[in-house]
Design an enzyme around this catalytic site. Structure first.
Site, PDB file in Angstrom:
ATOM      1  N   HIS A   1      -5.862   5.243   6.310  1.00  0.00           N
ATOM      2  CA  HIS A   1      -4.685   6.065   6.326  1.00  0.00           C
ATOM      3  C   HIS A   1      -5.072   7.709   7.067  1.00  0.00           C
ATOM      4  O   HIS A   1      -5.958   7.934   7.304  1.00  0.00           O
ATOM      5  CB  HIS A   1      -5.157   6.504   4.589  1.00  0.00           C
ATOM      6  CG  HIS A   1      -5.114   5.094   3.063  1.00  0.00           C
ATOM      7  ND1 HIS A   1      -4.123   5.246   2.844  1.00  0.00           N
ATOM      8  CD2 HIS A   1      -5.508   4.357   3.990  1.00  0.00           C
ATOM      9  CE1 HIS A   1      -3.578   4.307   2.440  1.00  0.00           C
ATOM     10  NE2 HIS A   1      -4.940   3.333   2.905  1.00  0.00           N
TER      11      HIS A   1
ATOM     12  N   CYS B   1      -3.446   5.827  -2.146  1.00  0.00           N
ATOM     13  CA  CYS B   1      -4.603   5.170  -3.377  1.00  0.00           C
ATOM     14  C   CYS B   1      -4.231   6.056  -3.612  1.00  0.00           C
ATOM     15  O   CYS B   1      -4.636   7.182  -4.187  1.00  0.00           O
ATOM     16  CB  CYS B   1      -5.575   4.840  -2.516  1.00  0.00           C
ATOM     17  SG  CYS B   1      -5.821   3.592  -3.184  1.00  0.00           S
TER      18      CYS B   1
ATOM     19  N   ASP C   1       1.224  -1.030   0.511  1.00  0.00           N
ATOM     20  CA  ASP C   1       0.148   0.194   0.436  1.00  0.00           C
ATOM     21  C   ASP C   1       0.608   1.129  -0.037  1.00  0.00           C
ATOM     22  O   ASP C   1       0.648   2.319  -1.149  1.00  0.00           O
ATOM     23  CB  ASP C   1      -1.136  -0.479   1.510  1.00  0.00           C
ATOM     24  CG  ASP C   1      -2.477   0.747   1.218  1.00  0.00           C
ATOM     25  OD1 ASP C   1      -2.268   1.267  -0.042  1.00  0.00           O
ATOM     26  OD2 ASP C   1      -2.469   0.859   1.883  1.00  0.00           O
TER      27      ASP C   1
ATOM     28  N   ASN D   1      -0.675   5.573   4.904  1.00  0.00           N
ATOM     29  CA  ASN D   1      -1.325   4.582   6.053  1.00  0.00           C
ATOM     30  C   ASN D   1      -0.615   5.590   7.005  1.00  0.00           C
ATOM     31  O   ASN D   1       0.534   5.840   7.235  1.00  0.00           O
ATOM     32  CB  ASN D   1      -0.499   2.937   5.911  1.00  0.00           C
ATOM     33  CG  ASN D   1      -1.166   2.519   4.564  1.00  0.00           C
ATOM     34  OD1 ASN D   1      -0.805   2.357   3.688  1.00  0.00           O
ATOM     35  ND2 ASN D   1      -2.608   1.929   4.856  1.00  0.00           N
TER      36      ASN D   1
ATOM     37  N   HIS E   1      -7.934  -0.200   9.174  1.00  0.00           N
ATOM     38  CA  HIS E   1      -6.511  -0.186   8.035  1.00  0.00           C
ATOM     39  C   HIS E   1      -6.849   0.905   7.847  1.00  0.00           C
ATOM     40  O   HIS E   1      -7.712   2.025   7.325  1.00  0.00           O
ATOM     41  CB  HIS E   1      -6.586  -0.717   6.933  1.00  0.00           C
ATOM     42  CG  HIS E   1      -6.029  -0.562   5.746  1.00  0.00           C
ATOM     43  ND1 HIS E   1      -5.087  -1.230   5.063  1.00  0.00           N
ATOM     44  CD2 HIS E   1      -6.447   0.536   4.936  1.00  0.00           C
ATOM     45  CE1 HIS E   1      -4.241  -0.266   3.867  1.00  0.00           C
ATOM     46  NE2 HIS E   1      -5.065   0.636   3.695  1.00  0.00           N
TER      47      HIS E   1
HETATM   48  P1  HMG Z   1      -9.800  -3.896 -15.994  1.00  0.00           P
HETATM   49  O1  HMG Z   1      -9.111  -3.227 -17.559  1.00  0.00           O
HETATM   50  O2  HMG Z   1     -11.263  -4.202 -15.932  1.00  0.00           O
HETATM   51  O3  HMG Z   1      -9.569  -5.474 -16.743  1.00  0.00           O
HETATM   52  O4  HMG Z   1      -8.626  -4.172 -15.390  1.00  0.00           O
HETATM   53  P2  HMG Z   1      -9.824  -6.304 -18.009  1.00  0.00           P
HETATM   54  O5  HMG Z   1      -9.826  -8.030 -17.397  1.00  0.00           O
HETATM   55  O6  HMG Z   1     -10.172  -6.172 -18.853  1.00  0.00           O
HETATM   56  O7  HMG Z   1      -7.985  -6.597 -19.043  1.00  0.00           O
HETATM   57  C1  HMG Z   1      -7.001  -5.785 -19.174  1.00  0.00           C
HETATM   58  C2  HMG Z   1      -5.611  -5.227 -19.049  1.00  0.00           C
HETATM   59  O8  HMG Z   1      -5.050  -6.453 -17.841  1.00  0.00           O
HETATM   60  C3  HMG Z   1      -5.709  -6.560 -20.014  1.00  0.00           C
HETATM   61  O9  HMG Z   1      -4.138  -6.213 -20.885  1.00  0.00           O
HETATM   62  C4  HMG Z   1      -5.312  -7.976 -18.952  1.00  0.00           C
HETATM   63  O10 HMG Z   1      -4.440  -8.794 -19.535  1.00  0.00           O
HETATM   64  C5  HMG Z   1      -4.567  -7.161 -17.982  1.00  0.00           C
HETATM   65  P3  HMG Z   1      -4.388  -5.966 -21.992  1.00  0.00           P
HETATM   66  O11 HMG Z   1      -4.725  -7.554 -23.488  1.00  0.00           O
HETATM   67  O12 HMG Z   1      -4.624  -3.871 -21.439  1.00  0.00           O
HETATM   68  O13 HMG Z   1      -1.922  -5.564 -21.665  1.00  0.00           O
HETATM   69  N1  HMG Z   1      -4.884  -7.836 -16.770  1.00  0.00           N
HETATM   70  C6  HMG Z   1      -4.438  -7.609 -15.518  1.00  0.00           C
HETATM   71  N2  HMG Z   1      -2.453  -7.571 -15.908  1.00  0.00           N
HETATM   72  C7  HMG Z   1      -2.087  -8.110 -14.811  1.00  0.00           C
HETATM   73  N3  HMG Z   1      -2.423  -8.481 -13.421  1.00  0.00           N
HETATM   74  C8  HMG Z   1      -3.873  -8.914 -13.548  1.00  0.00           C
HETATM   75  C9  HMG Z   1      -4.534  -8.326 -14.610  1.00  0.00           C
HETATM   76  N4  HMG Z   1      -5.328  -8.608 -14.814  1.00  0.00           N
HETATM   77  C10 HMG Z   1      -6.206  -8.499 -16.135  1.00  0.00           C
HETATM   78  N5  HMG Z   1      -4.390  -9.502 -12.497  1.00  0.00           N
HETATM   79  C11 HMG Z   1      -7.405  -5.184 -13.046  1.00  0.00           C
HETATM   80  C12 HMG Z   1      -9.263  -4.817 -14.050  1.00  0.00           C
HETATM   81  C13 HMG Z   1      -9.116  -5.136 -11.818  1.00  0.00           C
HETATM   82  C14 HMG Z   1      -7.234  -6.209 -13.882  1.00  0.00           C
HETATM   83  C15 HMG Z   1      -7.484  -3.412 -13.505  1.00  0.00           C
HETATM   84  O14 HMG Z   1      -8.808  -2.276 -12.766  1.00  0.00           O
HETATM   85  C16 HMG Z   1      -6.477  -2.647 -12.281  1.00  0.00           C
HETATM   86  O15 HMG Z   1      -5.018  -3.702 -12.341  1.00  0.00           O
HETATM   87  N6  HMG Z   1      -6.599  -2.324 -10.655  1.00  0.00           N
HETATM   88  C17 HMG Z   1      -5.616  -1.764 -10.253  1.00  0.00           C
HETATM   89  C18 HMG Z   1      -6.089  -1.712  -8.832  1.00  0.00           C
HETATM   90  C19 HMG Z   1      -5.418  -1.510  -7.545  1.00  0.00           C
HETATM   91  O16 HMG Z   1      -4.231  -2.103  -7.969  1.00  0.00           O
HETATM   92  N7  HMG Z   1      -6.053  -0.244  -6.502  1.00  0.00           N
HETATM   93  C20 HMG Z   1      -5.025   0.058  -5.569  1.00  0.00           C
HETATM   94  C21 HMG Z   1      -5.105  -0.773  -4.443  1.00  0.00           C
HETATM   95  S1  HMG Z   1      -6.443  -1.439  -3.415  1.00  0.00           S
HETATM   96  C22 HMG Z   1      -6.438   0.352  -1.933  1.00  0.00           C
HETATM   97  O17 HMG Z   1      -5.409   0.184  -2.107  1.00  0.00           O
HETATM   98  C23 HMG Z   1      -7.176  -0.031  -1.060  1.00  0.00           C
HETATM   99  C24 HMG Z   1      -6.623  -0.935  -0.224  1.00  0.00           C
HETATM  100  O18 HMG Z   1      -5.611  -0.213   0.868  1.00  0.00           O
HETATM  101  C25 HMG Z   1      -7.994  -0.463   1.759  1.00  0.00           C
HETATM  102  C26 HMG Z   1      -7.924   0.960   1.577  1.00  0.00           C
HETATM  103  O19 HMG Z   1      -7.360   1.826   1.639  1.00  0.00           O
HETATM  104  O20 HMG Z   1      -9.200   0.944   1.620  1.00  0.00           O
HETATM  105  C27 HMG Z   1      -6.748  -2.345   0.064  1.00  0.00           C
HETATM  106 MG    MG Z   2      -5.098   1.559   2.041  1.00  0.00          MG
END
Ligand code: HMG
Ligand code: MG
Length: 296
Positions: free
Chosen positions: A207, A238, A14, A247, A205
């Protein structure tokens, strides 16, 4: 107030996911090694998400492959879908975290689907985890407010938490993604979710965007929460929540817990050193007030 607290160190994920400088795999591994040596027993080490969306987490597969073979330390990784799960299993991950939101708009912005679709997307992910003896933790984002929708109804938080618990998450971490909640609100949310899934299955969790994180944690500890997420040096934010800062810092959390006689098994001085190490690599000053006081 719990006698002991388990800290889930989220800095390598994170934290680093939202730093401007992308940190190479070897440095990420060095940070993780130092955090484990400090006594942290849960360290979130990266995410198997799209590298186009979060370039800082590219190479998580290499991080996981090179982790020390240490049964005492959990090294969870974030997984959004089956593609990420397949990669996590291939790299040898033994624990994952799935992440849903209590806010529809945030769900779309973060993982490009509705809340309901995200739960359905996670179902086969959890099945793959079970088949491979991989533990599953769950996050609920935006539990105290959303950057797009504003206030989030507590019923939405309870409902998403329930659905993640039903999927098979052993623990649900309630995320104040944009650091907007205050202590009584945090306590109310924890109490509402705990009624349903039990306080022992809850983590918090926070921030520290508005300086409320430590007060919120204390309020939740008083409710009986005994698992707290934090990031060394207060790294992070984020990428889908504009203005979200890091965080709560692990160092500051340790200082408060130890000061109250709550045990953690973690050595504060070693975490401070790890935080100064990664801050230097990032070319920024530490976000931990305790570390700042030590080096002043
Ligand atoms: P999408 O665009 O809807 O997915 O993304 P898709 O299935 O249509 O795929 C699009 C492209 O992404 C394709 O590649 C896939 O191969 C690739 P392209 O053909 O364009 O070259 N792809 C992937 N590549 C690697 N690993 C994968 C993967 N899946 C698809 N797993 C997706 C959907 C969820 C993948 C995208 O929206 C994404 O990666 N989002 C990032 C989300 C993220 O990491 N956010 C930050 C973390 S959450 C957070 O921080 C909150 C937390 O801390 C708690 C809090 O603070 O509240 C947890
Ligand atoms: Mg977070």
């Amino acid at each position: 107030m719990p006698e002991s607290v388990r800290i889930v160190e989220v800095g390598p994920r994170d934290g680093l996911q939202n730093e401007k400088v992308a940190i190479p795999v070897t440095t990420r591994l060095e940070l993780i090694k130092r955090l484990a040596a400090a006594g942290l027993r849960s360290i979130e080490v990266g995410s198997f998400v799209s590298p186009k969306r979060i370039p800082q987490m590219a190479g998580t597969d290499q991080v996981v492959r090179q982790l020390p073979m240490d049964d005492e330390v959990r090294y969870p990784v974030l997984v959004p879908n089956q593609q990420g799960m397949a990669a996590a299993i291939d790299a040898g991950a033994r624990e994952i975290a799935i992440f849903a939101s209590a806010s529809e708009t945030f769900s779309w912005k973060n993982i490009n689907c509705s809340i309901a679709e995200s739960i359905e997307r996670f179902r086969p992910v959890v099945e793959m985890a079970n088949a491979n003896h991989v533990a599953v933790r769950g996050y609920v984002s935006c539990v105290l407010g959303c950057p797009y929708e504003g206030p989030v109804p507590i019923d939405a938080v309870v409902s998403v938490s329930q659905r993640l618990a039903q999927l098979g998450c052993y623990e649900i971490s309630l995320g104040d993604t944009i650091g907007i909640g205050t202590p009584l609100q945090a306590r109310t949310a924890v109490r509402a979710v705990a009624q349903d899934i039990g306080i022992d299955a809850l983590a918090v969790h926070f921030h520290d965007t508005r300086g409320q994180a430590m007060a919120n944690i204390l309020a939740c500890l008083e409710e009986g929460v005994a698992v707290v997420d934090s990031a060394v040096a207060g790294l992070g934010g984020c990428p889908y929540a504009r203005g979200a800062t890091g965080n709560v810092s692990t160092e500051d959390l340790l200082f408060m817990l130890h000061g109250m006689g709550v045990t953690t098994g973690v050595d504060l001085g070693s975490v401070i050193d790890a935080g100064l190490f990664i801050s230097a690599e990032l070319g920024r000053s530490t976000g931990s007030k305790v570390a700042q006081a030590m080096i002043a």
